[in-house]
Scaffold this active site. Structure first.
Site, PDB file in Angstrom:
ATOM      1  CB  ALA A   1      -0.920  -0.003   1.213  1.00  0.00           C
ATOM      2  CG  HIS A   2       2.638   2.713  -2.977  1.00  0.00           C
ATOM      3  ND1 HIS A   2       2.226   1.439  -3.314  1.00  0.00           N
ATOM      4  CD2 HIS A   2       2.908   3.343  -4.150  1.00  0.00           C
ATOM      5  CE1 HIS A   2       2.266   1.310  -4.631  1.00  0.00           C
ATOM      6  NE2 HIS A   2       2.662   2.446  -5.155  1.00  0.00           N
ATOM      7  CB  ALA A   3      -0.483   7.580  -1.759  1.00  0.00           C
TER       8      ALA A   3
END
Length: 287
Positions: free
Chosen positions: A67-69
């Site tokens: 999960a990342h942005a």
């Protein structure tokens, strides 16, 4: 370059957590980033929005989601968190669901964490190491696996396996190769490579680095590394850089987003699988 032990302290690890769905899993992983001072709470919402907008491309291997942005003001420092779920959840990925491990990554830029991403990709690609990650009894035991020999030293997971890849003579031509002539010998050809392959994800700071590491392992085994460079990038930049590349490797979801960019776009399901990437590379070069 930061190692895993620098980016993922034991305090950022929770094991056997009960969640209702993928959103709650990402929220829990994001809460660990907030608790350890890596991000502000807004970053968790950005990670969830990334999946909603780009699809479950961040499920880069069976049972594993990164999960990342994008780097944003909500990121205070580069860091990671680790969430092992008591019961796996569906992210909507066609082949890699359900997910039992969620690692959240927050990056200030696209450079500081590349070593850690490579180390984690190699650990997950090695069956024994992956099993140790899944079965660690405590956060301290898990952190010991992550902060062990791969931190700057060779491990079983990091050693190239014997390859049956094409011989160096089959490598792509260098800039000095004229049409119809044989490719230059890769040992003698120490100049810049003329072929580029892009590995692409939604933000260019997470899953694309996983795929870049795996592709570079295959190129090393083939002895093609002097002929082919690999660049990890995001979807927006990839469209502008496509004309520089011979191919793009990415997830099914990102391939749909990219559409026709004028070069072959190859789908990889398991970003940690050298066997799958080997097959994709063979197909790309018809060898």
């Amino acid at each position: 370059m930061s190692a895993l032990s620098d980016l993922l302290p034991s305090e950022a690890v929770r094991l056997d957590v009960h969640v209702a769905d993928w959103r709650e899993a990402v929220r829990e992983a994001g809460a660990l980033l907030v608790a350890t001072g890596v991000t502000a709470a807004e970053y968790t919402a950005e990670m969830i929005r990334n999946v909603e907008e780009n699809g479950p491309y961040l499920v880069v291997a069976p049972g594993f989601a990164l999960a990342h942005a994008r780097p944003s003001p909500a990121v205070r420092t580069t860091g990671m968190s680790w969430l092992r779920l008591a019961e796996p959840v569906e992210f909507g990925h066609e082949t890699n669901d359900p997910v039992s491990l969620v690692v959240a990554l927050a990056a200030e830029d696209s450079a500081a964490h590349t070593t850690a991403m490579g180390a984690l990709a190699r650990l997950l690609a090695d069956p024994a190491s992956a099993r140790a990650l899944h079965e660690a009894a405590t956060p301290e035991a898990l952190h010991a696996v992550l902060a062990g020999p791969q931190d700057g030293r060779t491990t079983t997971a990091a050693k190239p396996a014997p390859s049956d890849g094409p011989p160096p003579a089959d490598a792509p031509a260098t800039a000095s190769t004229s049409a119809g002539s044989a490719p230059a010998d890769p040992v003698a050809s120490a100049g810049p490579a003329v072929h580029k392959i892009l590995t692409v994800c939604g933000n260019g700071v997470g899953t694309s680095l996983f795929l870049k590491n795996t592709l570079e392992q295959v190129l090393d085994r083939w002895k093609w590394s002097t002929h082919v460079t690999v660049e990890a990038t995001d979807t927006i930049s990839a469209k502008g850089k496509a004309s520089e590349a011979v191919a793009i490797l990415t997830s099914r979801e990102i391939a749909r987003t990219l559409g026709d960019v004028g070069v072959p776009v190859k789908v990889v399901e398991d970003f940690t699988s050298t066997a799958e990437v080997d097959g994709v590379l063979r197909d790309t070069y018809d060898v």
